[in-house]
Design an enzyme around this catalytic site. Structure first.
Site, mmCIF file in Angstrom:
data_model
loop_
_atom_site.group_PDB
_atom_site.id
_atom_site.type_symbol
_atom_site.label_atom_id
_atom_site.label_comp_id
_atom_site.label_asym_id
_atom_site.label_seq_id
_atom_site.Cartn_x
_atom_site.Cartn_y
_atom_site.Cartn_z
ATOM 1 N N ALA A 163 -18.014 -46.755 -29.929
ATOM 2 C CA ALA A 163 -16.985 -45.726 -30.083
ATOM 3 C C ALA A 163 -17.568 -44.539 -30.850
ATOM 4 C CB ALA A 163 -15.743 -46.296 -30.743
ATOM 5 N N CYS A 164 -16.749 -43.848 -31.560
ATOM 6 C CA CYS A 164 -17.164 -42.661 -32.319
ATOM 7 C C CYS A 164 -17.943 -43.090 -33.561
ATOM 8 C CB CYS A 164 -15.918 -41.878 -32.720
ATOM 9 S SG CYS A 164 -16.224 -40.572 -33.900
ATOM 10 N N PHE A 165 -19.063 -42.436 -33.837
ATOM 11 C CA PHE A 165 -19.851 -42.869 -34.987
ATOM 12 C C PHE A 165 -19.143 -42.665 -36.310
ATOM 13 C CE2 PHE A 165 -22.816 -39.031 -33.957
ATOM 14 C CZ PHE A 165 -21.909 -38.106 -34.425
ATOM 15 N N TRP A 166 -18.193 -41.724 -36.380
ATOM 16 C CA TRP A 166 -17.489 -41.498 -37.646
ATOM 17 C C TRP A 166 -16.630 -42.714 -37.998
ATOM 18 C CZ3 TRP A 166 -20.323 -38.073 -39.477
ATOM 19 C CH2 TRP A 166 -20.698 -36.940 -38.771
#
Length: 142
Positions: free
Chosen positions: A26-29
């Site tokens: 998913a999103c790295f954040w």
């Protein structure tokens, strides 16, 4: 890190007494926040891995031409947390049964091991998760 600014490279080796671990999903954040909350994780770096472009940036990765995935590299103290705990975090944050989260190849799930021990632990975890999926006992948040 600006939209067209190349990323700084994460370290290739951990400082003495520490270890590296790298994951994507998913999103790295979101993934990075999960790892920042694990006791024993010293620092995290969000960036890109697994692609062909030696200097990827947000725009080139989002365009889908680099082959990179959004990833998080952790430097952790193996005396305070185990690699298995880091694998637990990955599978608590992401559902590995979903391909290309958010409709982009850069959001795929991946485990990028740094040594033989990590490779064996990741392989064993994947076998166990596949067995859970077949038995219908996969985590409820998937």
């Amino acid at each position: 890190m600006g939209e067209d600014e190349p990323c700084r490279l994460a370290p290739e080796e951990a400082p003495p007494g520490l270890k590296l671990a790298t994951f994507s999903g998913a999103c790295f954040w979101c993934l990075e926040l999960g790892y920042q909350r694990v006791p024993g994780v010293i620092t995290t770096s969000a960036g890109y891995t697994g692609g062909s472009d030696p200097a990827p940036n947000y725009l080139s990765v989002a365009d889908g031409h680099t082959g990179h995935a959004e990833a998080v590299q952790c430097i952790y103290d193996p005396n305070e947390c185990t690699y298995d705990q880091l694998l637990d975090t990955l599978f608590e944050v992401v559902d590995p049964t979903v391909c290309n989260f958010h409709d982009g190849k850069q959001y795929r799930t991946g485990i990028y091991f740094h040594d033989e021990e990590q490779q064996q632990a990741a392989a064993a975890r994947i076998v166990a998760l596949n067995d859970q999926l077949k038995a219908g006992t996969a985590p409820s948040h998937w």
